[in-house]
Each structure stands twice: as structure tokens, then as C-alpha cells.
Design an enzyme around this catalytic site. Structure first.
Site, short mmCIF file in Angstrom:
data_model
loop_
_atom_site.label_atom_id
_atom_site.label_comp_id
_atom_site.label_asym_id
_atom_site.label_seq_id
_atom_site.Cartn_x
_atom_site.Cartn_y
_atom_site.Cartn_z
N GLY A 1 1.37 2.67 1.91
CA GLY A 1 -0.04 3.09 2.60
C GLY A 1 -0.78 4.24 1.85
O GLY A 1 -1.90 4.66 2.23
N ILE A 2 -0.05 4.95 0.75
CA ILE A 2 -0.71 6.07 0.06
C ILE A 2 -1.24 5.54 -1.36
O ILE A 2 -2.18 5.95 -1.86
CB ILE A 2 0.07 7.11 0.08
CG1 ILE A 2 0.55 7.75 1.54
CG2 ILE A 2 -0.15 8.26 -0.87
CD1 ILE A 2 1.53 8.81 1.58
N GLU B 1 11.53 3.81 -17.65
CA GLU B 1 10.05 3.87 -17.20
C GLU B 1 9.52 5.07 -18.31
O GLU B 1 9.68 6.13 -18.09
CB GLU B 1 9.54 4.33 -15.88
CG GLU B 1 8.32 4.25 -15.63
CD GLU B 1 7.78 4.50 -14.14
OE1 GLU B 1 8.41 5.57 -13.55
OE2 GLU B 1 6.68 3.88 -13.94
N HIS C 1 3.53 11.05 -16.21
CA HIS C 1 4.51 11.14 -17.33
C HIS C 1 3.84 11.97 -18.53
O HIS C 1 2.52 11.94 -18.81
CB HIS C 1 4.65 9.89 -18.06
CG HIS C 1 5.75 9.00 -17.04
ND1 HIS C 1 6.77 8.33 -17.30
CD2 HIS C 1 5.26 8.33 -15.82
CE1 HIS C 1 7.05 7.74 -16.49
NE2 HIS C 1 6.28 7.55 -15.64
N ASN D 1 -1.48 0.73 -9.78
CA ASN D 1 -1.25 2.14 -10.09
C ASN D 1 -0.87 2.36 -11.50
O ASN D 1 -0.17 1.60 -11.90
CB ASN D 1 -0.11 2.53 -8.98
CG ASN D 1 -0.60 2.79 -7.63
OD1 ASN D 1 0.11 2.23 -6.73
ND2 ASN D 1 -1.52 3.58 -7.33
N HIS E 1 1.74 1.10 -16.52
CA HIS E 1 1.24 2.34 -17.22
C HIS E 1 0.36 2.03 -18.32
O HIS E 1 0.73 2.17 -19.62
CB HIS E 1 2.42 3.14 -17.50
CG HIS E 1 2.90 4.25 -16.51
ND1 HIS E 1 2.08 4.95 -15.81
CD2 HIS E 1 3.94 3.89 -15.70
CE1 HIS E 1 2.91 5.80 -14.80
NE2 HIS E 1 3.93 4.84 -14.88
N ASP F 1 9.66 3.67 -5.80
CA ASP F 1 9.25 4.66 -6.74
C ASP F 1 9.68 6.17 -6.11
O ASP F 1 8.69 7.14 -6.30
CB ASP F 1 7.76 4.63 -7.06
CG ASP F 1 7.29 5.12 -8.53
OD1 ASP F 1 8.53 5.84 -9.13
OD2 ASP F 1 6.30 5.18 -8.77
N GLY G 1 4.96 9.67 -7.83
CA GLY G 1 6.16 9.05 -6.92
C GLY G 1 5.88 9.26 -5.28
O GLY G 1 4.76 9.39 -5.17
N ARG H 1 -15.59 -8.88 -15.39
CA ARG H 1 -15.79 -9.34 -16.56
C ARG H 1 -14.66 -9.02 -17.60
O ARG H 1 -14.45 -9.85 -18.42
CB ARG H 1 -17.19 -8.69 -17.02
CG ARG H 1 -18.30 -9.88 -16.84
CD ARG H 1 -19.64 -9.66 -17.47
NE ARG H 1 -20.26 -8.26 -16.61
CZ ARG H 1 -21.11 -8.51 -15.67
NH1 ARG H 1 -21.47 -9.60 -15.10
NH2 ARG H 1 -21.68 -7.35 -15.13
#
Ligand SMILES: [Zn+2]
Ligand SMILES: [Zn+2]
Length: 385
Positions: free
Chosen positions: A256-257, A136, A148, A226, A202, A281, A315, A234
Site C-alpha cells: 500500500g506504499i 538483485e 542501489h 517500482n 530496475h 522486499d 525496501g 505509445r
């Protein structure tokens, strides 16, 4: 030979009542029903009563756990993380790098490749097995880098990709890349040619750049919503493609976050039970109290289950069993449906043969779940823990 029985078994495509599952060494030799067949004589049998047998979970995106970060964990650190994973139903996983200076990435890849090779040689009882590395970064967008480190992001080149590949001794099985970067198409094509599951993420890609990445060989998307250009009606961009392109599978962090429960529901309904994938993650903080932990070169503060660095999410402390229960709660899926994105789908989309399903000939990677979806036991390659 050992036999497992329980109330029910999900292959996960099929449901078997009163299952009888026979394991010899590290492999499943037969999946049948107690009503159809006697337990062979001399077989040691474990009866899990009202529990459900399901394929051990496969986590294709995890940075750490039990206080250890895969970028610098030693053998004992990885072992502690692997025991935590097994306790949460995970039988196999891809240790996942985070963007770092090139020399640190190369040495992490070398170390993780050694861990994979050692695990192939000898089964460590009670440990989830590392099966490949997920790279990643560093080939990601400055605009969507999350946490990152910007100084270490790189433009994708075949030369740099090959240095990572060589350091990992061909153990790269997954790579997250932003398709809009100059040079990305060539690297995507070469990585896919070498059997890497190329995942778009990303990324600030618009729809055209995303489609070009898919045409080059990308087949998946990393932590959907994310660190992606937001959906616009559009300019649907990478999220529009992720939700609608049947050539793309995709994963989410269903804690849920990272995503509102409504977005989890939207995602799993759009991708469906074949193409939705769950990841954690997870970071070093997983399974640990609130406090300060490492994620590569970053310091992450964990408070009430939220991992933050520089004011951004860094994370998670999610575990795979909880992700499955969250999908049931957020999207109304039943256990059999919610298991697929945690087992069969990640194994299939990354080309892991004989994993993520309960069939004769597959590895004996099995999770035993209570009716509420809590982990009662996990078997990894025939060893129960
Ligand atoms: Zn990420
Ligand atoms: Zn990550």
C-alpha cells in the site's frame, strides 16, 4: 506421524472441508478429509478448529528482518530473521543481495550459500528455510537503480556472472537484471541455462528491449512498476510487456506504499492467479520499531512503515501474511486466490519442487490461518512453530 485438522484446507488449487493432513518427518504423506478417513491409530492430532491450512509462504525477495540485513548478517542474525519469517507464515525464502562492491557481494554470496547448505543438513525448528539466493544488482540500470549505489552498478558480463555463481556455489536461484544493458542478453541466456529464474527489473527497457530479454530466457519481472520505465500509451515499455506477455510472471510489493491499492488490483487482474507473485522486499527494519537500519551499505530511515534513503523508497517492512490480506482488501480476491501468489506461484516459477502446495510427497511447510487471514501457527519441514 502427526495429524493436523482444521475447518478447511487450500492446496491451494483445491479446497477441502474438514481436512486431515498427515505428516511424517519433514514430509506430507497424505491429504484427505475427516469424513473420508479415520485418524490412524497412534497418531498425535492437532485440531486447529475454525482455522484454514495452507501452504507455507515462499518469499523470493527479502533483504532482512528483525534488525538484520542479509548482506552482513551472521548465523545468529539470519536465525533471528528466519524466526520472524516463520511467525508471519513464511516457510522458505531467498535471501536477496543489494548492489555492493564486488568483494562484499562475493563474501555475502559465500556466507548465504553456507547458510543454505547448513539448513539442508539440519532443520532448525521454528526457522524459515533459505532455499536459494536472489542476486538483485549489480546488473541494473543507472536510470532505474532506486537506492542501489551507482558506483557499484556493473555492465553484465559472463565472466562477472560466473564469479557470482562460483561464490554462491551454484545456489543462485534468481537474478534481477535490466535487459537493455549491453551484454545482458548473453548473461540472461547463460543464467537461464543454469536454472536461474531470470527476472527483469530496475530497468528502463522499452518494449523491444524487454521482448529481447524474454527471448533470451527471462521469465519474470521484479517488483512491478517500482524501478521501471513508467507505462506510456505509445511506448508501453517493460510494464506494458509485464502486464500482457503470458510468458512473464511478475511480482509486486503489495504494502500500500510502493503501489497504490488500485495498481495492486490492476496488476493481479492483469497477471491473474497463475502468474502474479507477492514479495515483501523486506529490510532489517521489519518487525522492529521506527528508527535507522542498514540495507547493504545504505542507511535507511524508517518512519510510519516507510523505509527511505536519499529521499527514495528503500525496501519495506511488509510481511507476507499482510501482503496476502492486502491483496484480499485491495483487489477483492478471496483467501484461496490470494494465497497462490504467496506460495504455489513463487515456488513454481523458481522451480522449487515439492514446495508451495499441500500434496502427498511435498515438504510439510504449512501455515495455519484464522478466517481473517492472521497467522496462528507455521510448520516448517514438519516442525510446528
Ligand atoms: Zn529493487
Ligand atoms: Zn530488493
Amino acid at each position: 506421524m502427526i495429524a493436523l485438522t482444521a475447518s478447511r484446507l487450500y492446496t491451494p488449487l483445491d479446497c477441502l472441508e474438514q481436512p486431515l493432513l498427515l505428516v511424517d518427518g519433514d514430509a506430507i504423506v497424505e491429504v484427505s478429509s475427516r469424513t473420508a478417513r479415520e485418524v490412524p491409530a497412534g497418531t498425535q492430532t492437532t485440531d486447529y478448529g475454525d482455522a484454514t491450512l495452507a501452504p507455507g509462504f515462499v518469499d523470493i525477495h527479502i533483504h532482512g528482518g528483525a534488525g538484520h540485513d542479509v548482506m552482513n548478517a551472521d548465523t545468529a542474525g539470519l536465525a533471528a530473521m528466519e524466526r520472524l519469517l516463520a511467525a508471519h507464515g513464511v516457510a522458505s525464502y531467498f535471501p536477496t543481495t543489494v548492489t555492493a562492491p564486488v568483494d562484499q557481494t562475493l563474501s555475502a554470496l559465500d556466507r548465504l550459500a553456507s547458510a543454505i547448505e547448513q539448513a539442508e543438513q539440519a532443520r532448525a525448528e521454528g526457522h524459515a528455510q533459505p532455499l536459494g539466493i536472489h542476486l538483485e544488482g549489480p546488473f541494473i540500470s543507472h536510470l532505474r537503480r532506486g537506492v542501489h549505489p551507482p558506483a557499484n552498478l556493473l555492465r553484465p558480463t559472463l565472466e562477472m556472472f560466473d564469479r557470482f555463481w562460483q561464490a554462491a556455489r551454484g545456489r543462485l536461484r534468481m537474478m534481477t537484471i535490466a535487459p537493455e544493458l549491453e551484454g545482458a542478453k548473453e548473461v540472461i541466456a547463460e543464467a537461464a541455462r543454469r536454472g536461474v529464474c531470470v527476472s527483469l527489473g530496475h530497468s528502463n527497457a522499452d518494449l523491444n528491449a524487454t521482448r529481447a530479454g524474454v527471448a533470451a530466457g527471462a521469465s519474470h519481472c521484479t517488483h512491478g512498476f517500482n524501478a521501471m520505465r513508467p507505462l506510456d500509451h505509445r511506448e508501453p515499455g517493460i510494464i506494458g510487456a509485464m502486464l500482457t506477455d503470458s510468458r512473464l510472471s511478475a511480482d509486486i510489493i503489495a504494502d500500500g506504499i510502493h503501489l497504490d491499492p488500485i495498481i495492486v488490483q490492476l496488476f493481479v487482474e492483469a497477471k491473474g492467479p497463475d502468474a502474479a507473485v507477492l514479495i515483501t522486499d523486506a529490510t532489517a527494519a521489519t518487525g522492529m520499531p521506527d528508527g535507522h537500519y542498514r540495507l547493504g551499505s545504505l542507511e535507511v530511515e524508517v518512519k510510519d512503515g516507510r523505509c527511505m534513503s536519499e529521499g527514495r523508497l528503500a525496501g519495506s517492512v511488509l510481511t507476507m501474511d499482510r501482503a496476502v490480506r492486502n491483496v484480499m482488501q485491495f483487489a477483492g480476491w478471496d483467501l484461496q486466490q490470494a494465497l497462490r501468489p504467496a506460495s504455489l506461484n513463487p515456488a513454481r516459477i523458481t522451480g522449487l519442487a515439492g514446495r508451495g502446495k499441500l500434496e502427498a510427497g511435498c515438504k510439510a511447510d504449512i501455515v495455519v490461518l484464522t478466517p481473517a487471514g492472521e497467522v496462528r501457527a507455521t510448520m516448517v519441514r514438519g516442525a510446528i512453530c
